[in-house]
Design an enzyme around this catalytic site. Structure first.
Site, PDB file in Angstrom:
ATOM      1  N   GLU A 134       2.100   6.247  -7.641  1.00  0.00           N
ATOM      2  CA  GLU A 134       0.112   6.919  -7.826  1.00  0.00           C
ATOM      3  C   GLU A 134       0.294   9.101  -7.434  1.00  0.00           C
ATOM      4  OE1 GLU A 134      -3.986   5.055  -6.714  1.00  0.00           O
ATOM      5  OE2 GLU A 134      -2.436   3.418  -6.138  1.00  0.00           O
ATOM      6  N   TYR A 152       0.861  -0.841  -0.293  1.00  0.00           N
ATOM      7  CA  TYR A 152       0.024  -0.292   0.062  1.00  0.00           C
ATOM      8  C   TYR A 152       0.582   1.594  -0.189  1.00  0.00           C
ATOM      9  CZ  TYR A 152      -4.208  -2.133   0.094  1.00  0.00           C
ATOM     10  OH  TYR A 152      -5.955  -2.995   0.482  1.00  0.00           O
TER      11      TYR A 152
END
Length: 217
Positions: free
Chosen positions: A149, A142
């Site tokens: 991103e 994560y």
């Protein structure tokens, strides 16, 4: 086995195969030292198919097929799809960034565990080690995924402004204006808070699931 279970198992197996392909190709190309742009072209078609297909998970939540919140399912789907389709697919300059490979592998490592776990859980034959991995793999993936991103969004900002991408200017039929550059800036500000909420939620789920598993043993 019910139609519902058959459908959900089939869906999760299709996703498993797609993400497994994306992971294997990403790893092989990275080990061989292939440029990130080559990795983008080699992996993206399958990964894009899997990610767009995952919009079904929003409908699964909305119709009660699975016990998942609709808002959470949509938010995760939208964030990934926006980054992949609106940013990476649409801004060629970011396709050669190493963060593309990191994002693809972070997503893929997560999903090659998550989808088999769902399929086997529905079938009632999920091994304990897979449950442990399902609620552990997110710990490293994560953070890598969200950093990748965010950096890809950041690198796309000047091109979004320069090319006036996705913008909607006034006056128009809808009487509504939209600036994608500003939307991404707002998204970058919101990302850490949304990620922290999801991350802490996953730790709470991990504690709950693994504690229940230990008590069962």
């Amino acid at each position: 086995m019910s139609i519902k279970s058959t459908y959900l198992i089939t869906y999760n197996l299709v996703q498993t195969m797609g993400w497994m392909y994306a992971l294997v190709v990403s790893l092989l190309m990275s080990i061989n030292g292939s440029p990130s742009r080559y990795l983008y072209f080699g992996v993206t078609p399958v990964l894009r198919f899997c990610q767009l297909l995952s919009v079904l998970e929003v409908f699964h939540a909305a119709t009660g097929l699975v016990r998942t919140g609709v808002v959470g399912a949509f938010t995760q789907w939208f964030a990934r799809t926006h980054c992949l389709v609106a940013v990476v697919d649409s801004v060629p300059e970011v396709q050669g960034e190493v963060w593309v490979a990191i994002m693809y592998m972070a997503w893929s490592f997560t999903e090659v565990v998550r989808y088999p776990w769902y399929a086997l859980s529905i079938a009632g034959s999920c091994p304990e080690w897979l449950t442990w991995l399902r609620y552990t793999i997110f710990i490293p993936t994560y953070p890598f995924g969200v950093v990748a991103e965010m950096l890809l969004l950041y690198h796309a900002l000047p091109y979004a402004r320069e090319r006036d991408m996705y913008n909607l200017h006034m006056p128009n039929w809808y009487n509504f204006a939209f600036d994608w550059h500003n939307f991404m800036v707002g998204g970058l500000c919101y990302y850490p808070f949304a990620w922290l909420q999801l991350y802490t939620h996953m730790f709470a789920q991990r504690k709950k699931k693994l504690t229940t598993q230990l008590k069962t043993d």
